[in-house]
Design an enzyme around this catalytic site. Structure first.
Site, PDB file in Angstrom:
ATOM      1  NE  ARG A 164     -22.944 -18.174  16.344  1.00 43.30           N
ATOM      2  CZ  ARG A 164     -23.072 -17.035  17.011  1.00 43.30           C
ATOM      3  NH1 ARG A 164     -23.992 -16.909  17.921  1.00 43.30           N
ATOM      4  NH2 ARG A 164     -22.272 -16.029  16.767  1.00 43.30           N
TER       5      ARG A 164
ATOM      6  NE  ARG B 148     -19.210 -11.301  16.654  1.00 41.32           N
ATOM      7  CZ  ARG B 148     -19.646 -12.543  16.586  1.00 41.32           C
ATOM      8  NH1 ARG B 148     -19.048 -13.428  15.803  1.00 41.32           N
ATOM      9  NH2 ARG B 148     -20.691 -12.909  17.297  1.00 41.32           N
TER      10      ARG B 148
HETATM   11  P1  AP5 Z   1     -25.424 -17.931  21.229  1.00 42.90           P
HETATM   12  O1  AP5 Z   1     -26.605 -18.233  22.083  1.00 42.90           O
HETATM   13  O2  AP5 Z   1     -25.621 -17.745  19.779  1.00 42.90           O
HETATM   14  O3  AP5 Z   1     -24.563 -16.734  21.860  1.00 42.90           O
HETATM   15  P2  AP5 Z   1     -24.803 -15.165  21.767  1.00 42.90           P
HETATM   16  O4  AP5 Z   1     -24.333 -14.606  23.054  1.00 42.90           O
HETATM   17  O5  AP5 Z   1     -26.207 -14.867  21.345  1.00 42.90           O
HETATM   18  O6  AP5 Z   1     -23.744 -14.829  20.655  1.00 42.90           O
HETATM   19  P3  AP5 Z   1     -23.837 -13.908  19.366  1.00 42.90           P
HETATM   20  O7  AP5 Z   1     -22.578 -14.172  18.591  1.00 42.90           O
HETATM   21  O8  AP5 Z   1     -25.116 -14.110  18.604  1.00 42.90           O
HETATM   22  O9  AP5 Z   1     -23.798 -12.529  19.984  1.00 42.90           O
HETATM   23  P4  AP5 Z   1     -23.280 -11.287  19.302  1.00 42.90           P
HETATM   24  O10 AP5 Z   1     -23.633 -10.353  20.375  1.00 42.90           O
HETATM   25  O11 AP5 Z   1     -21.893 -11.228  18.860  1.00 42.90           O
HETATM   26  O12 AP5 Z   1     -24.044 -11.287  17.912  1.00 42.90           O
HETATM   27  P5  AP5 Z   1     -25.391 -10.612  17.430  1.00 42.90           P
HETATM   28  O13 AP5 Z   1     -26.047 -11.529  16.493  1.00 42.90           O
HETATM   29  O14 AP5 Z   1     -26.168 -10.080  18.578  1.00 42.90           O
HETATM   30  O15 AP5 Z   1     -24.365 -19.142  21.465  1.00 42.90           O
HETATM   31  C1  AP5 Z   1     -23.159 -19.213  20.735  1.00 42.90           C
HETATM   32  C2  AP5 Z   1     -22.824 -20.691  20.436  1.00 42.90           C
HETATM   33  O16 AP5 Z   1     -22.562 -21.374  21.662  1.00 42.90           O
HETATM   34  C3  AP5 Z   1     -23.957 -21.476  19.752  1.00 42.90           C
HETATM   35  O17 AP5 Z   1     -23.393 -22.390  18.852  1.00 42.90           O
HETATM   36  C4  AP5 Z   1     -24.648 -22.216  20.906  1.00 42.90           C
HETATM   37  O18 AP5 Z   1     -25.236 -23.418  20.468  1.00 42.90           O
HETATM   38  C5  AP5 Z   1     -23.468 -22.451  21.857  1.00 42.90           C
HETATM   39  N1  AP5 Z   1     -23.849 -22.391  23.267  1.00 42.90           N
HETATM   40  C6  AP5 Z   1     -24.680 -21.506  23.876  1.00 42.90           C
HETATM   41  N2  AP5 Z   1     -24.748 -21.746  25.203  1.00 42.90           N
HETATM   42  C7  AP5 Z   1     -23.919 -22.799  25.439  1.00 42.90           C
HETATM   43  C8  AP5 Z   1     -23.524 -23.519  26.609  1.00 42.90           C
HETATM   44  N3  AP5 Z   1     -24.015 -23.199  27.827  1.00 42.90           N
HETATM   45  N4  AP5 Z   1     -22.638 -24.532  26.474  1.00 42.90           N
HETATM   46  C9  AP5 Z   1     -22.132 -24.869  25.261  1.00 42.90           C
HETATM   47  N5  AP5 Z   1     -22.466 -24.232  24.112  1.00 42.90           N
HETATM   48  C10 AP5 Z   1     -23.339 -23.214  24.195  1.00 42.90           C
HETATM   49  O19 AP5 Z   1     -24.829  -9.327  16.637  1.00 42.90           O
HETATM   50  C11 AP5 Z   1     -24.134  -9.484  15.410  1.00 42.90           C
HETATM   51  C12 AP5 Z   1     -23.681  -8.131  14.908  1.00 42.90           C
HETATM   52  O20 AP5 Z   1     -24.826  -7.257  14.696  1.00 42.90           O
HETATM   53  C13 AP5 Z   1     -22.779  -7.326  15.860  1.00 42.90           C
HETATM   54  O21 AP5 Z   1     -21.422  -7.703  15.756  1.00 42.90           O
HETATM   55  C14 AP5 Z   1     -23.047  -5.885  15.371  1.00 42.90           C
HETATM   56  O22 AP5 Z   1     -22.350  -5.611  14.188  1.00 42.90           O
HETATM   57  C15 AP5 Z   1     -24.532  -5.904  15.044  1.00 42.90           C
HETATM   58  N6  AP5 Z   1     -25.362  -5.519  16.201  1.00 42.90           N
HETATM   59  C16 AP5 Z   1     -26.273  -6.289  16.837  1.00 42.90           C
HETATM   60  N7  AP5 Z   1     -26.844  -5.617  17.851  1.00 42.90           N
HETATM   61  C17 AP5 Z   1     -26.296  -4.376  17.853  1.00 42.90           C
HETATM   62  C18 AP5 Z   1     -26.462  -3.226  18.670  1.00 42.90           C
HETATM   63  N8  AP5 Z   1     -27.321  -3.212  19.711  1.00 42.90           N
HETATM   64  N9  AP5 Z   1     -25.715  -2.131  18.394  1.00 42.90           N
HETATM   65  C19 AP5 Z   1     -24.859  -2.102  17.353  1.00 42.90           C
HETATM   66  N10 AP5 Z   1     -24.636  -3.166  16.541  1.00 42.90           N
HETATM   67  C20 AP5 Z   1     -25.351  -4.313  16.789  1.00 42.90           C
END
Ligand code: AP5
Length: 219
Positions: free
Chosen positions: A127, A171
């Site tokens: 990504r 993660r």
């Molecule tokens: P993407 O759409 O970015 O996937 P995602 O599921 O949103 O993945 P994230 O890594 O953003 O989720 P996350 O839950 O770990 O992180 P977050 O930012 O929420 O897609 C990923 C990649 O794949 C992209 O390059 C995309 O282009 C590609 N892609 C998508 N669909 C595809 C397909 N069908 N085919 C091919 N490629 C595809 O959280 C980050 C951090 O914040 C956490 O680790 C934690 O520390 C904190 N945090 C956030 N929310 C909370 C909470 N509620 N409680 C506690 N801590 C939290």
């Protein structure tokens, strides 16, 4: 309409939530983006959250619950909103339920996007993101049109710190321990809609759209 997008890191929650928000004119609330912006600004929330995020751990429940409580009060959430990355623990889910009840609102559905682990790792480590407009790319599946520059802002795209292979594994482990139990939690409430997430972005979005269309009044 109030939807949750649930799934492992890299399952495509963000990608699908953005498409859904655009099509149905709903506000997307992504706790990851809100926290990353706070870390960049180095404000009080960012300073508290930074170490957890860099290590791939969850930020403490109270911090994220406060964020959600403030956001859903905003005028742009009146029509409906979707939660991308929240809740991630049973405690967060319970507190969300209470918050909505107090406001006479109710959750519509929870989309659970399922993707194989090998594919999750490939998606996360490949990504890239625009540091200015947050547009998502992938070096293999969705590269920028020109020289690793954002198609919109024309500045170099970057890799998220927590997308390094070591942090990705931690993660995924945190997800299995803390977040996966939400699948059963919402299943028991009869709100879970499983979505096959291994396919192409537009195919997955078609499936989600069909479910939402069926949910709209008159269908
Ligand atoms: P993407 O759409 O970015 O996937 P995602 O599921 O949103 O993945 P994230 O890594 O953003 O989720 P996350 O839950 O770990 O992180 P977050 O930012 O929420 O897609 C990923 C990649 O794949 C992209 O390059 C995309 O282009 C590609 N892609 C998508 N669909 C595809 C397909 N069908 N085919 C091919 N490629 C595809 O959280 C980050 C951090 O914040 C956490 O680790 C934690 O520390 C904190 N945090 C956030 N929310 C909370 C909470 N509620 N409680 C506690 N801590 C939290």
């Amino acid at each position: 309409m109030i939807f949750i997008f649930l799934g492992a890191p890299g399952s495509g929650k963000g990608t699908q939530a953005t498409l859904t928000a655009e099509k149905y004119r709903l506000t997307q609330i992504c706790t990851g983006d809100i926290l990353r912006e706070a870390v960049q600004r180095k404000d009080a929330l960012g300073l508290k959250a930074a170490d957890y995020m860099t290590a791939g751990k969850l930020v403490p429940d109270d911090l994220v619950i406060d964020i959600i409580e403030q956001r859903i009060e905003r005028a742009n959430c009146k029509r409906g909103f979707l939660l991308d990355g929240f809740p991630r623990t049973i405690e967060q889910a319970k507190r969300l339920g209470k918050m909505l009840k107090q406001r006479n609102r109710a959750l519509s559905e929870v989309f659970y996007i399922k993707v194989e682990e090998k594919q999750l790792i490939r998606r996360l480590t490949g990504r890239r993101i625009c540091p200015q407009c947050s547009k998502l790319y992938h070096i293999e599946f969705n590269p920028p049109k020109r020289d690793e520059l954002c198609d919109i802002c024309h500045i170099p795209v970057v890799q998220r710190k927590d997308d390094s292979p070591e942090v990705v594994l931690s993660r995924l482990e945190v997800y299995r321990q803390k977040t996966e139990p939400l699948v059963k939690y919402y299943q028991k409430k009869d709100m879970l809609i499983p979505v096959e997430g291994n396919g192409k972005v537009d195919e997955i979005f078609r499936e989600i759209s069909q479910k939402i269309d069926g949910f709209l009044p008159g269908n």
